[in-house]
Design a protein around this motif. Structure first.
Motif, mmCIF file in Angstrom:
data_model
loop_
_atom_site.group_PDB
_atom_site.id
_atom_site.type_symbol
_atom_site.label_atom_id
_atom_site.label_comp_id
_atom_site.label_asym_id
_atom_site.label_seq_id
_atom_site.Cartn_x
_atom_site.Cartn_y
_atom_site.Cartn_z
ATOM 1 N N ASP A 91 5.017 -5.443 -33.858
ATOM 2 C CA ASP A 91 5.868 -4.778 -34.849
ATOM 3 C C ASP A 91 5.926 -5.574 -36.151
ATOM 4 O O ASP A 91 5.946 -4.999 -37.245
ATOM 5 C CB ASP A 91 7.277 -4.579 -34.287
ATOM 6 N N LEU A 92 5.953 -6.902 -36.030
ATOM 7 C CA LEU A 92 5.969 -7.752 -37.226
ATOM 8 C C LEU A 92 4.711 -7.522 -38.059
ATOM 9 O O LEU A 92 4.776 -7.369 -39.294
ATOM 10 C CB LEU A 92 6.071 -9.219 -36.793
ATOM 11 N N LEU A 93 3.566 -7.462 -37.407
ATOM 12 C CA LEU A 93 2.305 -7.247 -38.109
ATOM 13 C C LEU A 93 2.228 -5.850 -38.721
ATOM 14 O O LEU A 93 1.839 -5.685 -39.878
ATOM 15 C CB LEU A 93 1.136 -7.457 -37.145
ATOM 16 N N LEU A 94 2.593 -4.844 -37.946
ATOM 17 C CA LEU A 94 2.508 -3.468 -38.451
ATOM 18 C C LEU A 94 3.422 -3.261 -39.658
ATOM 19 O O LEU A 94 3.019 -2.645 -40.652
ATOM 20 C CB LEU A 94 2.867 -2.485 -37.340
ATOM 21 N N ASN A 95 4.628 -3.778 -39.589
ATOM 22 C CA ASN A 95 5.563 -3.601 -40.706
ATOM 23 C C ASN A 95 5.117 -4.393 -41.935
ATOM 24 O O ASN A 95 5.227 -3.901 -43.072
ATOM 25 C CB ASN A 95 6.968 -4.035 -40.278
#
Length: 221
Positions: free
Chosen positions: A208-212
């Motif tokens: 989620d950190l990477l996608l956001n």
């Protein structure tokens, strides 16, 4: 008269995955696989020319499980699509916990893996990413598209996450921060893992950190 089921490449690979699931990857040999199929080992070489081709084929078979499962997922925006795809890949890896070690050990990349990543690039570029940013995204994702995260401390090294309290205490003076991290991050037995620091919660947090973060960069153009 007994009719023998014809031997095919697909049948051989399915049997190979089943053998590794049952007895572990070390048990996956051409001779052992042939015995399980009730054929002579030489019969396998008509479909797979050797052990390395067999292992590449097993990786291909695993990715086939992922792509078949993803095909039934409902698409959303690019983040939702890739999140579902990577978590689907993780469910496959959890069914075959020996698979991450096999994939990480391959010295050549099977064509199926390139095709799999080409689909990820298509999702990113279709969402408005430049090829430059999409390339950086693949680097950032690392092995996560395949359903697992590479260990920070490589297996087989001097670091032992399952150390006893006495051993952790002995480490504390030389490695105070590593020791404190290990002591706080030993996961509950019920948390599905593919390595001591690859829990489900950590996988999803990193994803989620990477996608956001990538979405922020995409919006900046």
């Amino acid at each position: 008269m007994v009719t023998r089921t014809p031997l095919t490449r697909e049948r051989v690979l399915e049997a190979a995955v089943a053998l590794a699931d049952r007895d572990g990857l070390a048990a996956l040999t051409m001779r052992g696989l042939a015995a399980g199929l009730g054929v002579e080992a030489m019969s396998l070489y008509h479909h797979l020319p050797g052990k390395q081709a067999l292992l590449d084929g097993v990786v291909e078979c695993l990715l086939g499980e992922v792509t078949a499962a993803v095909a039934h997922e409902h698409a959303g925006d690019w983040r939702t699509q890739l999140r579902r795809q990577f978590l689907t890949a993780r469910r496959v890896m959890l069914r075959h916990p020996w698979a991450p070690g096999l994939i990480a050990s391959r010295t050549s990349v099977p064509p199926t893996v390139f095709a799999y990543y080409d689909g990820i690039l298509a999702t990113l570029v279709g969402a408005g990413f430049t090829y430059h940013l999409a390339h950086r995204a693949l680097h950032a994702f690392g092995s996560m598209p395949l359903g697992f995260a590479q260990e920070v401390f490589a297996p087989g090294g001097d670091f032992e996450p399952e150390a006893s309290e006495a051993e952790l205490a002995a480490m504390a003076e030389a490695l105070p921060h590593v020791t404190a991290m290990v002591a706080s991050e030993i996961h509950d037995a019920g948390d599905p893992t593919l390595g001591w620091c690859d829990s489900q919660a950590e996988f999803e947090f990193t994803l989620d950190l990477l996608l956001n973060g990538l979405e922020d960069l995409r919006r900046q153009g």
